[in-house]
Each structure stands twice: as C-alpha cells, then as structure tokens.
Design an enzyme around this catalytic site. Structure first.
Site, short mmCIF file in Angstrom:
data_model
loop_
_atom_site.label_atom_id
_atom_site.label_comp_id
_atom_site.label_asym_id
_atom_site.label_seq_id
_atom_site.Cartn_x
_atom_site.Cartn_y
_atom_site.Cartn_z
N LEU A 133 0.84 -1.19 0.00
CA LEU A 133 0.00 0.00 0.00
C LEU A 133 0.89 1.25 0.00
O LEU A 133 0.96 1.99 0.96
CB LEU A 133 -0.95 -0.02 1.20
CG LEU A 133 -2.18 0.88 1.12
CD1 LEU A 133 -2.99 0.62 -0.13
CD2 LEU A 133 -3.04 0.69 2.35
N HIS A 134 1.58 1.44 -1.13
CA HIS A 134 2.43 2.63 -1.29
C HIS A 134 1.71 3.63 -2.17
O HIS A 134 0.50 3.50 -2.38
CB HIS A 134 3.82 2.25 -1.83
CG HIS A 134 3.78 1.58 -3.16
ND1 HIS A 134 3.61 2.27 -4.34
CD2 HIS A 134 3.85 0.27 -3.50
CE1 HIS A 134 3.60 1.42 -5.35
NE2 HIS A 134 3.73 0.20 -4.87
N ALA A 135 2.39 4.63 -2.69
CA ALA A 135 1.77 5.79 -3.31
C ALA A 135 0.64 5.51 -4.30
O ALA A 135 -0.48 5.98 -4.11
CB ALA A 135 2.85 6.64 -3.99
N ALA B 267 -2.29 3.31 -2.78
CA ALA B 267 -2.92 4.07 -1.70
C ALA B 267 -3.77 5.20 -2.28
O ALA B 267 -4.87 5.47 -1.79
CB ALA B 267 -1.86 4.63 -0.76
N ASP C 128 -0.37 -2.44 -8.88
CA ASP C 128 0.79 -1.58 -8.71
C ASP C 128 1.00 -0.70 -9.94
O ASP C 128 2.03 -0.08 -10.10
CB ASP C 128 2.01 -2.44 -8.44
CG ASP C 128 3.11 -1.67 -7.75
OD1 ASP C 128 2.85 -0.54 -7.30
OD2 ASP C 128 4.24 -2.19 -7.68
#
Length: 90
Positions: free
Chosen positions: A17-19, A22, A89
């Site tokens: 759950l990165h940029a 998210a 992603d």
C-alpha cells in the site's frame, strides 16, 4: 441515524500500500459521505487521507480492517473491500 459497518480485506500478494495503490484507495474512499477508517494491527488511519494511509506501511498480503460510520457506511466498506482486492501496482 448513522450506521456503522466493518469488514476486512486483504491486499493482493503483489501489492504494497504505497503511493499509487494508496491513492486509488483514497480516491475510492473520498466518494462516500461516511467517515472511514482503515486499520492494520493496532494502527488506524483516516481512509480519506493519503498521508495517513501511507503511514500504515501495509505490505502485500496484509489484512486491513475497514470501518465506516455514516449513512452510506455499508456501501462504503463493501466498495472499499472490493477496491483493496483489485488494487494493482500500475
């Protein structure tokens, strides 16, 4: 009367759950009037705040707890649960 709903959703095995993921999640949360929280373990964040969601540091395969309080809370947690399951992603 406000309604409260809660569910869990698991991040896909290949998505942290990165940029980008998210941001997808937060955009979906912003579409609801309810207040929405997302939690990992004992840490909880405002699901409508990108920085708060990023601060959770959720890794691939992590189970998220989703809770919404408000008139569209049930729809919010159902929709966000599907959103989490479908995160990519890219």
């Amino acid at each position: 009367m406000p309604r409260s709903s809660e569910t869990t959703a698991t991040l896909p095995a290949d998505v942290d759950l990165h940029a980008r993921p998210a941001a997808q999640f937060v955009r979906a949360a912003l579409g609801f009037r309810s207040s929405i929280a997302v939690a990992v373990g004992d840490r909880e964040a405002d699901a409508k705040s990108l920085l708060s969601v990023l601060a959770l540091g959720a890794k691939a395969g992590t189970t998220l707890r989703l809770r919404a309080d408000g008139e569209d809370g049930t729809l919010a947690v159902e929709t966000l649960g599907r959103c989490v399951a479908g995160l990519t992603d890219q």
